[in-house]
Design a protein around this motif. Structure first.
Motif, PDB file in Angstrom:
ATOM      1  N   TYR A 146       0.845  -1.215   0.000  1.00 28.80           N
ATOM      2  CA  TYR A 146       0.000   0.000   0.000  1.00 28.80           C
ATOM      3  C   TYR A 146       0.872   1.254   0.000  1.00 28.80           C
ATOM      4  CZ  TYR A 146      -3.440   3.420   1.534  1.00 28.80           C
ATOM      5  OH  TYR A 146      -4.247   4.524   1.636  1.00 28.80           O
ATOM      6  N   ASN A 147       1.964   1.200   0.773  1.00 29.68           N
ATOM      7  CA  ASN A 147       2.853   2.354   0.825  1.00 29.68           C
ATOM      8  C   ASN A 147       3.523   2.587  -0.519  1.00 29.68           C
ATOM      9  OD1 ASN A 147       2.308   2.904   3.499  1.00 29.68           O
ATOM     10  ND2 ASN A 147       3.952   1.561   4.260  1.00 29.68           N
ATOM     11  N   GLU A 148       3.943   1.515  -1.173  1.00 33.83           N
ATOM     12  CA  GLU A 148       4.555   1.677  -2.490  1.00 33.83           C
ATOM     13  C   GLU A 148       3.570   2.262  -3.496  1.00 33.83           C
ATOM     14  OE1 GLU A 148       5.960  -2.157  -3.499  1.00 33.83           O
ATOM     15  OE2 GLU A 148       7.633  -2.132  -2.072  1.00 33.83           O
ATOM     16  N   LEU A 149       2.362   1.728  -3.429  1.00 33.20           N
ATOM     17  CA  LEU A 149       1.339   2.256  -4.349  1.00 33.20           C
ATOM     18  C   LEU A 149       1.071   3.743  -4.096  1.00 33.20           C
ATOM     19  CD1 LEU A 149      -0.739   1.649  -6.559  1.00 33.20           C
ATOM     20  CD2 LEU A 149      -2.354   1.001  -4.766  1.00 33.20           C
ATOM     21  N   MET A 150       1.027   4.119  -2.828  1.00 31.61           N
ATOM     22  CA  MET A 150       0.774   5.511  -2.490  1.00 31.61           C
ATOM     23  C   MET A 150       1.927   6.399  -2.945  1.00 31.61           C
ATOM     24  SD  MET A 150      -2.183   5.773  -1.209  1.00 31.61           S
ATOM     25  CE  MET A 150      -2.064   7.436  -0.564  1.00 31.61           C
ATOM     26  N   GLN A 151       3.144   5.914  -2.834  1.00 31.19           N
ATOM     27  CA  GLN A 151       4.301   6.686  -3.286  1.00 31.19           C
ATOM     28  C   GLN A 151       4.248   6.907  -4.789  1.00 31.19           C
ATOM     29  OE1 GLN A 151       7.762   4.640  -1.876  1.00 31.19           O
ATOM     30  NE2 GLN A 151       7.450   5.270   0.287  1.00 31.19           N
ATOM     31  N   GLN A 152       3.838   5.870  -5.529  1.00 32.50           N
ATOM     32  CA  GLN A 152       3.701   6.018  -6.979  1.00 32.50           C
ATOM     33  C   GLN A 152       2.644   7.083  -7.317  1.00 32.50           C
ATOM     34  OE1 GLN A 152       2.850   2.142  -8.535  1.00 32.50           O
ATOM     35  NE2 GLN A 152       4.916   1.320  -8.036  1.00 32.50           N
ATOM     36  N   LYS A 153       1.542   7.012  -6.600  1.00 34.20           N
ATOM     37  CA  LYS A 153       0.484   7.992  -6.846  1.00 34.20           C
ATOM     38  C   LYS A 153       0.961   9.416  -6.520  1.00 34.20           C
ATOM     39  CE  LYS A 153      -3.514   4.967  -6.153  1.00 34.20           C
ATOM     40  NZ  LYS A 153      -4.734   4.719  -5.340  1.00 34.20           N
ATOM     41  N   ILE A 154       1.757   9.515  -5.438  1.00 32.62           N
ATOM     42  CA  ILE A 154       2.267  10.836  -5.072  1.00 32.62           C
ATOM     43  C   ILE A 154       3.185  11.371  -6.153  1.00 32.62           C
ATOM     44  CG2 ILE A 154       3.810  12.019  -3.453  1.00 32.62           C
ATOM     45  CD1 ILE A 154       2.601  10.193  -1.268  1.00 32.62           C
ATOM     46  N   ARG A 155       4.046  10.497  -6.727  1.00 33.50           N
ATOM     47  CA  ARG A 155       4.923  10.949  -7.788  1.00 33.50           C
ATOM     48  C   ARG A 155       4.127  11.400  -9.010  1.00 33.50           C
ATOM     49  NH1 ARG A 155       8.219   6.651  -5.826  1.00 33.50           N
ATOM     50  NH2 ARG A 155       7.284   5.196  -7.327  1.00 33.50           N
ATOM     51  N   LEU A 156       3.092  10.609  -9.337  1.00 38.50           N
ATOM     52  CA  LEU A 156       2.248  11.012 -10.462  1.00 38.50           C
ATOM     53  C   LEU A 156       1.562  12.362 -10.206  1.00 38.50           C
ATOM     54  CD1 LEU A 156       0.561   7.562 -11.330  1.00 38.50           C
ATOM     55  CD2 LEU A 156       2.291   8.780 -12.669  1.00 38.50           C
ATOM     56  N   LEU A 157       1.095  12.533  -8.972  1.00 32.19           N
ATOM     57  CA  LEU A 157       0.422  13.808  -8.639  1.00 32.19           C
ATOM     58  C   LEU A 157       1.406  14.973  -8.704  1.00 32.19           C
ATOM     59  CD1 LEU A 157      -1.826  12.703  -5.651  1.00 32.19           C
ATOM     60  CD2 LEU A 157      -2.585  13.398  -7.928  1.00 32.19           C
TER      61      LEU A 157
END
Length: 1075
Positions: free
Chosen positions: A448-459
């Motif tokens: 979940y943390n990795e997925l959230m980090q990816q989303k943060i980079r995209l944002l």
């Protein structure tokens, strides 16, 4: 008027009780009966009785010997009464003999007469045995017997007796003598020969006998009552005499005791003197003798003390006797005064008689008023029934309100419980989420943390791209703003070039007003002549292109060169229109208090559009809205005017307001007349505006103006009319006709006549009923009356109001003056400035709208609800507006009632306005505080120009419940904005608002809801009809809104009427000058 009985007999001309008339007929007051000849014996007895009563009454007084002889007189009267009763029996026998001699047809008539005789005989016996009732009213009774018309004059005996006796018994406790009222009738006895009684009806004889018996009975009753009253007075007198004797004895005893005490006091004083001499002798002896003396004094001390104590007791007793003597003297004086009052009862009885007559007249007046008040009582009973019904309804509503309140309380409790449950549920959900988080495995947490980090980079990438796009958009916007500003600047330059280089027709009105002010300024500064100024004004009037070119050429030159350029244009020309100058105390928007300011500006602009030259003269107030004055500047000239016998300087300013040239006069007077921080309401308003009126005329004279019309307004400038004709027409300012407009006859500016002398008018000459003297107070002058008398045209602000003020109720004392000058008096309905009040261009509205598209009105309604904090839950809920001054004229009690009635009908209410009356302002402040958080009502107790436009644009209905309204502009503005007026039919409201349900009015003119009576019932009817149409027939309501918005309430029609009045007056003046 009452006189004593003995005096009355003499004044009637009775030397005795027999009166001889040569004609044989003695006229009697009101009776129509004849006395039979058989009553001669009764006459003799009655004469004796009358003489005795007259003698007794003439000698009657509290101090006379009549009191001792009253029983003897009573016995004589009883003997006379017995002889008279015996006379009755003889009279009945004689009647029966005469009746037997008559020849009558028919047995039935004889039988009828016998029955009548028998009944009369029984009645007389009954009356003889009857006794007076002690409970009867003591007022005097009046009985009279007179004569009937006589068919055969020869049958009347020449021997006629006329005897009158009247005894009046009073209810007063003090009786000083019998009085006889002039209003009483006399007892008349007409004696005829016994041989000619055949023509007299038996019924008349019987009635006459009964009346005589009643008169005797009444005399007896009055005499008995008089005797009783006299006995009471005698008893009271004896009691008072006894008290006086007792007090005199006590007074004698007191005097004796005082004499004894005085002698004792003198004796004591002698002893004291002797004792003092002995003490002096002892002081001269030796020491041995001193001791003896001391011993002697010690032995004599008790005697001396005893002697002194006796002296003090005697002094106290003497003082007490003196005080008692003084109180006895006061009592004797009071008793003497009471005795004097008893002796003056004769005057008191006369006074009581007068009071009785006045009370009788008052009783008659009260009876007439009682009959009139019966209608009021019936109305009151009806109102009581209505009140009872209304009270029952109120009680029912109170019960329903209590139920609703209980239900609301229960609902609040349930809501609070729900909120508590909601908080508990939220806490449980939070704890559940925490449990779910703990249940997640560590692997899932990492994923979940990795997925959230990816989303943060995209944002972050997206945010960076959006920042770049925003910067590009900002740059484009800045470039477009710069381009728009450049385009706007170029448009402004083009418009300026067009204003300078364009055609004459395209020049704005402010340009021509500026030229006029420049020309007048040169004239006042003596830079051009009067003739040149007139020619230049005519060129401006005709919109001559040459003067426009001259202005453009000389714009960059010096003033001297500009004057020379203008003078080269002068040529002979004539004016195409009228020259009108308004002298007023107000002008919108620079100095506005009421409708006067709107009229001056609106009428001036409308006349200007019709090709006339219009100028305005105003005071230069310190509280004016100077931002609405364009090109304001002071002229290099001072105008001097007379006031209080002196010359005072005035500074003159010029500027343009709404395209009209305006002259502002600033008096350089030590009282600073127009530097007070307010327009009106000063203690010296009469002096302020009389000064201004003369200064304005002085300005016109010194400026060389020759107007066709000088139009003055209200009492503040009403002085212009008499000043013009008395002072300035003889000086050469004589080209104008005077028009005076009174906007409200309630304000007339009356003042003492001497105040008129300040402005130079002759108070003695003008304080006359046909000039300026006030109709209610002859020592005061009335400026409005003076303007009505001295003006050539007199107008008011609506036709209906012109009719109302010609009545005693509406004229405020000037109705007679207006009626005598009715040929020059007319009512012209005001208009409104349709440019300033236009919902399609109004900048104060959130959304502009028109009659073709009224959707914006609903948006304005929603906007003002949000602004004032009103509920927006129901979009269709009607909104009622009211913008007014809270004064009694405007129907304050009806406005207050309209608030509550609107809430009852399910509507919303907005009030904008304030009151100069303190108690009214406080009352509405209390109402405003009560409803400050209410969802459907709001009160703004001040005037706000922008908010007024918003209320007009948002309201569905407008309430105008005026008690009287000369014109009123509110209803016209409301209809201009699509708000339907609810108005009372009075004044200008009657001329502009026509009921939608009135079939006598053409449908195209029906535009509102009206009521006649200024009460809650009338207002309720109109308000309920408006709500019913709005809620139940929305399509018809929409059509009504569109219809009222396109109605023409502009100044065009009014200006045309004034133009005609001006032209006719000027034409008559010119025709008179030619002849």
């Amino acid at each position: 008027m009452a006189v004593r009985l003995s005096t009355w007999f003499l004044r009637q001309g009775f030397g005795g009780l027999n009166c001889k008339h040569t004609s044989g007929l003695l006229p009697f007051p009101s009776s129509h009966r004849l006395l039979p000849a058989s009553c001669k014996m009764r006459q003799r007895n009655l004469r004796i009785c009358v003489v005795e009563i007259a003698i007794s009454v003439s000698e009657f007084s509290p101090d006379s010997d009549w009191f001792s002889d009253r029983l003897a007189v009573k016995g004589d009267f009883d003997q006379t009464l017995d002889s008279f009763n015996a006379e009755k029996d003889t009279r009945y026998n004689l009647k029966e003999q005469e009746a037997n001699k008559m020849t009558l047809d028919g047995v039935s008539s004889q039988h009828k007469r016998k029955q009548l005789k028998k009944a009369s005989h029984e009645q007389s016996l009954t009356n003889g045995d009857s006794q007076p009732n002690s409970d009867e009213d003591s007022d005097s009774e009046i009985a009279s017997v007179g004569n009937v018309p006589i068919l055969n004059q020869e049958s009347i005996s020449s021997d006629v007796v006329h005897t009158g006796i009247v005894v009046e018994d009073n209810n007063a406790k003090d009786l000083s003598g019998l009085i006889v009222s002039d209003e009483t009738k006399s007892l008349a006895i007409n004696v005829v020969d016994t041989e000619k009684l055949s023509g007299i009806q038996l019924e008349d004889l019987i009635g006459m006998i009964r009346n005589a018996e009643k008169n005797i009975l009444l005399l007896n009753q009055a005499r008995v009552r008089a005797l009783e009253e006299l006995e009471k007075i005698l008893t009271e007198k004896e009691a008072l005499q006894g008290e006086i004797n007792t007090l005199e004895m006590r007074l004698a005893e007191t005097d004796a005791r005082i004499k004894v005490a005085t002698q004792e006091k003198i004796h004591v004083e002698l002893l004291e003197d002797q004792l003092e001499k002995l003490q002096n002798e002892l002081t001269h002896r030796g020491g041995s003798q001193r001791s003896e003396v001391d011993m002697f004094e010690d032995q004599n001390d008790p005697l001396i003390k005893e002697h002194k104590n006796g002296l003090s007791s005697l002094s106290m007793e003497l003082n007490s006797l003196r005080s008692e003597n003084l109180s006895l003297k006061n009592d004797i004086q009071a008793l003497k005064e009471e005795l004097i009052n008893v002796k003056s009862t004769d005057e008191r009885v006369v006074t009581l008689e007068k009071e009785r007559s006045s009370l009788e007249s008052a009783m008659k007046d009260l009876e007439s008023r009682m009959s009139v008040s019966q209608e009021g009582v019936s109305k009151l009973s009806t109102l009581k029934v209505e009140y009872k019904d209304l009270w029952e309804k109120v009680e029912t509503l109170q019960v329903l309100l209590d139920k609703a309140t209980k239900q609301a309380d229960q609902a609040i409790i349930v809501l609070q419980q729900n909120q508590e449950l909601r908080k508990k549920v939220d806490k449980l959900e939070e704890s559940l989420e925490e449990v779910n988080v703990y249940k997640l495995s560590s692997e899932k947490m990492q994923q979940y943390n990795e997925l959230m980090q990816q989303k943060i980079r995209l944002l972050e990438d997206r945010l960076q791209r959006s920042d770049e796009e925003i910067n590009s958009y900002v740059q484009l916007y800045q470039e477009s703003v710069k381009e728009f500003q450049d385009a706007l600047d170029s448009l402004k330059e083009d418009s300026k070039r067009k204003a300078i280089d364009g055609s004459v027709d395209d020049m704005p009105q402010e340009f021509w007003s500026r030229l006029l002010l420049i020309i007048d300024g040169w004239l006042l500064e003596k830079k051009i002549s009067i003739d040149d100024a007139k020619l230049l004004r005519d060129m401006v009037w005709k919109r001559d292109g040459r003067i426009c070119e001259a202005y453009k050429v000389s714009k960059e030159k010096t003033e001297r060169e500009a004057v020379a350029a203008f003078l080269r244009l002068t040529s002979s020309t004539t004016s195409p229109g009228l020259y009108v100058i308004h002298i007023a105390a107000e002008m919108a928007p620079v100095a506005k208090v009421g409708g006067l300011g709107d009229v001056v500006t609106g009428l001036g602009k409308a006349l200007q559009k019709r090709g006339h030259l219009v100028e305005v003269v105003l005071p230069k107030y310190d509280c004016m809205q100077y931002d609405h004055v364009h090109d304001l500047r002071a002229l290099d000239v001072v105008v001097e005017s007379h006031f209080d016998g002196q010359l005072f300087k005035n500074k003159v300013w010029v500027g343009s307001v709404e395209g009209l040239p305006v002259y502002f006069i600033e008096p350089l007077h030590p009282d600073k007349f127009f530097w007070r921080g307010q327009f009106y309401g000063e203690h010296d308003d009469f002096r302020r505006f009389s000064f201004f009126s003369r200064a304005a005329l002085e300005l016109l004279l010194q400026a060389g103006k020759n107007p066709d019309i000088i139009h003055c307004h209200d009492w503040q400038t009403a002085f212009v009319a008499p000043l013009y004709w008395d002072l300035y027409a003889p000086k050469g300012l004589n080209s104008a006709r005077i028009c005076f407009t009174c906007h409200n006859f309630e304000y007339q500016g009356t003042a003492p006549a001497s105040y008129l002398e300040s402005c130079g008018l002759d108070a003695h000459h003008l304080n006359r009923p046909d000039r300026m003297q006030d109709n209610s107070a002859h020592d005061r002058i009335n400026p409005v009356k003076g303007a009505v008398v001295f003006s050539n045209i007199v107008t008011t602000v609506s036709p209906t109001y012109a009719q109302e003020v010609r009545t005693a109720e509406g004229g405020r004392g000037l109705h007679s003056t207006l009626n005598s000058h009715s040929r020059k008096f007319i009512g012209v309905l005001n208009g409104i400035d349709t440019d300033a009040w236009n919902p399609a261009t109004d900048a104060f509205l959130k959304v502009q709208y028109s009659a073709n598209d009224i959707q914006g009105k609903g948006e304005n309604k929603e906007a003002i609800r949000r602004k004032l904090g009103l509920s927006s839950a129901d979009v269709r809920k009607p909104l009622v507006g009211c913008i007014t001054r809270l004064v009694p004229q405007k129907g304050v009690h009806l406005i207050r009632h309209a608030m509550y009635r609107t809430l009852e009908l399910g509507g919303q209410f907005i009030l904008l306005g304030s009151s100069p009356v303190p108690h009214i302002q406080r009352e509405f402040e209390g109402i405003a505080n009560h409803f400050q958080n209410h969802d459907d009502i709001r009160l703004i107790l001040k005037y706000d120009e922008s908010l007024s436009h918003s209320i007009y644009g948002a309201s569905d209905m407008f309430i105008i419940p005026s008690i009287f309204e000369p014109c009123g502009l509110t209803q016209m503005i409301a209809m201009r904005y699509g708000s339907i007026p609810i108005a009372r039919k009075t004044g200008g409201l009657h001329d502009s608002v026509f009921d939608v349900d009135d079939d006598t009015i053409p449908n195209q003119f029906r535009n509102g809801f009206t009521f006649l009576n200024p009460d809650e019932q009338g207002l309720n009817g109109a308000l309920e009809r408006a709500f019913n149409l709005y809620l139940n027939k929305p399509e018809i309501w929409k059509q009504l809104v569109q219809k009222v918005m396109i109605m023409d309430f502009s100044w065009d029609a009014s200006a045309a009427q004034y133009e005609e009045l001006y032209a006719n007056s000027v034409a008559r003046a010119r025709a008179a000058n030619r002849t």
